[in-house]
Design a protein around this motif. Structure first.
Motif, PDB file in Angstrom:
ATOM      1  N   SER A 160       0.532  -1.396   0.190  1.00  0.00           N
ATOM      2  CA  SER A 160       0.116  -0.121  -0.422  1.00  0.00           C
ATOM      3  C   SER A 160       1.004   1.330   0.442  1.00  0.00           C
ATOM      4  O   SER A 160       1.993   0.973   0.487  1.00  0.00           O
ATOM      5  CB  SER A 160      -1.020   0.193   1.280  1.00  0.00           C
ATOM      6  N   GLN A 161       0.145   2.347  -0.790  1.00  0.00           N
ATOM      7  CA  GLN A 161       1.089   3.315  -0.703  1.00  0.00           C
ATOM      8  C   GLN A 161      -0.431   4.932  -0.417  1.00  0.00           C
ATOM      9  O   GLN A 161      -0.857   4.541  -0.610  1.00  0.00           O
ATOM     10  CB  GLN A 161       1.940   3.813  -1.960  1.00  0.00           C
ATOM     11  N   THR A 162       1.003   5.849   0.270  1.00  0.00           N
ATOM     12  CA  THR A 162       0.079   6.520   0.863  1.00  0.00           C
ATOM     13  C   THR A 162       0.614   7.983   0.664  1.00  0.00           C
ATOM     14  O   THR A 162       2.396   8.265   0.946  1.00  0.00           O
ATOM     15  CB  THR A 162      -0.670   6.406   1.976  1.00  0.00           C
ATOM     16  N   PRO A 163       0.195   9.485  -0.329  1.00  0.00           N
ATOM     17  CA  PRO A 163      -1.100   9.120  -0.448  1.00  0.00           C
ATOM     18  C   PRO A 163      -0.927   8.317  -1.845  1.00  0.00           C
ATOM     19  O   PRO A 163      -0.086   8.613  -2.292  1.00  0.00           O
ATOM     20  CB  PRO A 163      -1.507  10.748  -0.163  1.00  0.00           C
ATOM     21  N   LYS A 164      -2.325   8.457  -3.376  1.00  0.00           N
ATOM     22  CA  LYS A 164      -2.937   7.802  -4.073  1.00  0.00           C
ATOM     23  C   LYS A 164      -2.389   9.341  -4.457  1.00  0.00           C
ATOM     24  O   LYS A 164      -1.587   8.896  -6.145  1.00  0.00           O
ATOM     25  CB  LYS A 164      -4.073   7.288  -4.406  1.00  0.00           C
ATOM     26  N   TYR A 165      -2.082   9.927  -4.829  1.00  0.00           N
ATOM     27  CA  TYR A 165      -2.564  11.514  -4.797  1.00  0.00           C
ATOM     28  C   TYR A 165      -2.084  12.826  -4.621  1.00  0.00           C
ATOM     29  O   TYR A 165      -1.881  12.647  -3.256  1.00  0.00           O
ATOM     30  CB  TYR A 165      -3.683  12.119  -6.098  1.00  0.00           C
ATOM     31  N   LEU A 166      -0.909  13.432  -5.095  1.00  0.00           N
ATOM     32  CA  LEU A 166      -0.636  14.505  -4.353  1.00  0.00           C
ATOM     33  C   LEU A 166       0.041  15.744  -5.112  1.00  0.00           C
ATOM     34  O   LEU A 166       0.483  15.337  -6.134  1.00  0.00           O
ATOM     35  CB  LEU A 166       1.278  14.478  -3.745  1.00  0.00           C
ATOM     36  N   VAL A 167      -0.868  16.438  -5.175  1.00  0.00           N
ATOM     37  CA  VAL A 167      -0.942  17.599  -5.575  1.00  0.00           C
ATOM     38  C   VAL A 167      -0.016  19.188  -4.859  1.00  0.00           C
ATOM     39  O   VAL A 167      -0.632  18.821  -3.533  1.00  0.00           O
ATOM     40  CB  VAL A 167      -2.140  18.533  -6.273  1.00  0.00           C
ATOM     41  N   THR A 168       0.774  20.015  -5.230  1.00  0.00           N
ATOM     42  CA  THR A 168       2.009  20.661  -4.498  1.00  0.00           C
ATOM     43  C   THR A 168       2.862  21.094  -5.116  1.00  0.00           C
ATOM     44  O   THR A 168       2.311  21.659  -5.906  1.00  0.00           O
ATOM     45  CB  THR A 168       3.663  20.197  -4.001  1.00  0.00           C
ATOM     46  N   GLN A 169       3.213  22.879  -4.684  1.00  0.00           N
ATOM     47  CA  GLN A 169       3.503  23.823  -5.265  1.00  0.00           C
ATOM     48  C   GLN A 169       4.839  23.545  -5.015  1.00  0.00           C
ATOM     49  O   GLN A 169       5.886  22.834  -4.901  1.00  0.00           O
ATOM     50  CB  GLN A 169       3.305  24.434  -4.671  1.00  0.00           C
ATOM     51  N   MET A 170       5.843  23.591  -6.855  1.00  0.00           N
ATOM     52  CA  MET A 170       7.469  23.527  -6.291  1.00  0.00           C
ATOM     53  C   MET A 170       7.621  24.330  -5.025  1.00  0.00           C
ATOM     54  O   MET A 170       7.954  25.123  -4.430  1.00  0.00           O
ATOM     55  CB  MET A 170       7.787  25.007  -7.781  1.00  0.00           C
ATOM     56  N   GLY A 171       8.610  23.661  -4.658  1.00  0.00           N
ATOM     57  CA  GLY A 171       9.528  24.385  -3.687  1.00  0.00           C
ATOM     58  C   GLY A 171       9.325  23.590  -2.514  1.00  0.00           C
ATOM     59  O   GLY A 171       9.824  23.656  -1.337  1.00  0.00           O
ATOM     60  N   ASN A 172       8.323  22.748  -2.120  1.00  0.00           N
ATOM     61  CA  ASN A 172       7.594  22.268  -1.311  1.00  0.00           C
ATOM     62  C   ASN A 172       8.011  20.307  -0.778  1.00  0.00           C
ATOM     63  O   ASN A 172       9.232  20.436  -1.699  1.00  0.00           O
ATOM     64  CB  ASN A 172       6.266  21.810  -1.454  1.00  0.00           C
ATOM     65  N   ASP A 173       8.501  20.742   0.604  1.00  0.00           N
ATOM     66  CA  ASP A 173       8.978  18.827   0.811  1.00  0.00           C
ATOM     67  C   ASP A 173       7.857  18.066   1.025  1.00  0.00           C
ATOM     68  O   ASP A 173       6.575  18.145   1.388  1.00  0.00           O
ATOM     69  CB  ASP A 173       9.856  19.114   2.350  1.00  0.00           C
ATOM     70  N   LYS A 174       7.760  16.982   0.580  1.00  0.00           N
ATOM     71  CA  LYS A 174       6.837  16.249   0.763  1.00  0.00           C
ATOM     72  C   LYS A 174       6.878  14.360   0.855  1.00  0.00           C
ATOM     73  O   LYS A 174       7.977  14.180   0.657  1.00  0.00           O
ATOM     74  CB  LYS A 174       5.681  15.876  -0.675  1.00  0.00           C
ATOM     75  N   SER A 175       5.996  13.187   1.358  1.00  0.00           N
ATOM     76  CA  SER A 175       6.827  12.093   1.709  1.00  0.00           C
ATOM     77  C   SER A 175       6.013  11.643   0.986  1.00  0.00           C
ATOM     78  O   SER A 175       4.090  12.265   1.345  1.00  0.00           O
ATOM     79  CB  SER A 175       6.755  11.852   3.184  1.00  0.00           C
ATOM     80  N   ILE A 176       6.220  10.025   0.771  1.00  0.00           N
ATOM     81  CA  ILE A 176       4.972   9.204   0.516  1.00  0.00           C
ATOM     82  C   ILE A 176       5.346   8.158   0.947  1.00  0.00           C
ATOM     83  O   ILE A 176       7.003   7.456   1.372  1.00  0.00           O
ATOM     84  CB  ILE A 176       5.549   9.194  -1.563  1.00  0.00           C
TER      85      ILE A 176
END
Lengths: 112, 117
Positions: free
Chosen positions: B5-21
């Protein structure tokens, strides 16, 4: 470096007929593994069939079979009695040392 | 009873941000992977971990950092997101070794579609 080439970006087949998807690869290894994966519109990657390089016998899974030609480095997938559910992107993949190298994929369209 | 399983399935974000999957597998496998599928559907391995140790690290920008807290989890953190990072990211897992002479297949998660605006 290992490379995998799928020369057919797109193929079409009539329902109930047979279609063959081509795949060639380049490697200097003698023992490796080859796979065909299917990716339907749902995006899920599904294993279709696998072959070990040292086995001369071609793998078969129900309607799916391969033609493995080690000397020619060719690994084609034959789908018999095509069904609407077979419509998907098909990826050929080579594995050595736990690393899968994929081809660019072939879109298979099935016409009713 | 999802296998990978993976979360999230969809991720929309702005340039420069930090995100994790996040990725989790309940199959008892000891090897996990991250793959990137670009807009042309080309799939390429990024990382592989075996028993929480990094074993494959393809040429990936340092902004991508995988973390494996235990055998069942392999997370992907991305710093300073760029437009070119937009893609579908797949997590996969497999046992190590062979089953009857055949390599175990890699089981894939459903993918995370990352869109960077």
């Amino acid at each position: 470096a290992q490379t995998v080439t799928q020369s057919q970006p797109e193929m079409s087949v009539q329902e109930a007929e047979t279609v063959t998807l081509s795949c060639t690869y380049d490697t200097s290894e003698s023992d490796y593994y080859l796979f065909w994966y299917k990716q339907p519109p749902s995006r899920q990657m599904i294993l279709v069939i696998r072959q070990e390089a040292y086995k001369q016998q071609n793998a078969t899974e129900n309607r799916f079979s391969v033609n493995f030609q080690k000397a020619a480095k060719s690994f084609s997938l034959k789908i018999s009695d095509s069904q609407l559910g077979d419509a998907a992107m098909y990826f050929c993949a080579y594995e050595y040392g736990n690393k899968l190298v994929f081809g660019a994929g072939t879109i298979l369209r099935v016409k009713s | 009873d999802t296998a990978v399983s993976q979360t999230p399935k969809y991720l929309v974000t702005q340039m420069g941000n930090d995100k994790s999957i996040k990725c989790e597998q309940n199959l008892g496998h000891d090897t996990m992977y991250w793959y990137k599928q670009d807009s042309k559907k080309f799939l390429k391995i990024m990382f592989s971990y075996n028993n929480k140790e990094l074993i494959i690290n393809e040429t990936v920008p340092n902004r991508f950092s995988p973390k494996s807290p235990d055998k069942a989890h392999l997370n992907l953190h991305i710093n300073s997101l760029e437009l070119g990072d937009s893609a579908v990211y797949f997590c996969a897992s497999s046992p190590t070794g062979l089953a009857g002479g055949l390599r175990y297949e890699q089981f894939f998660g459903p993918g995370t579609r990352l869109t960077v605006l």
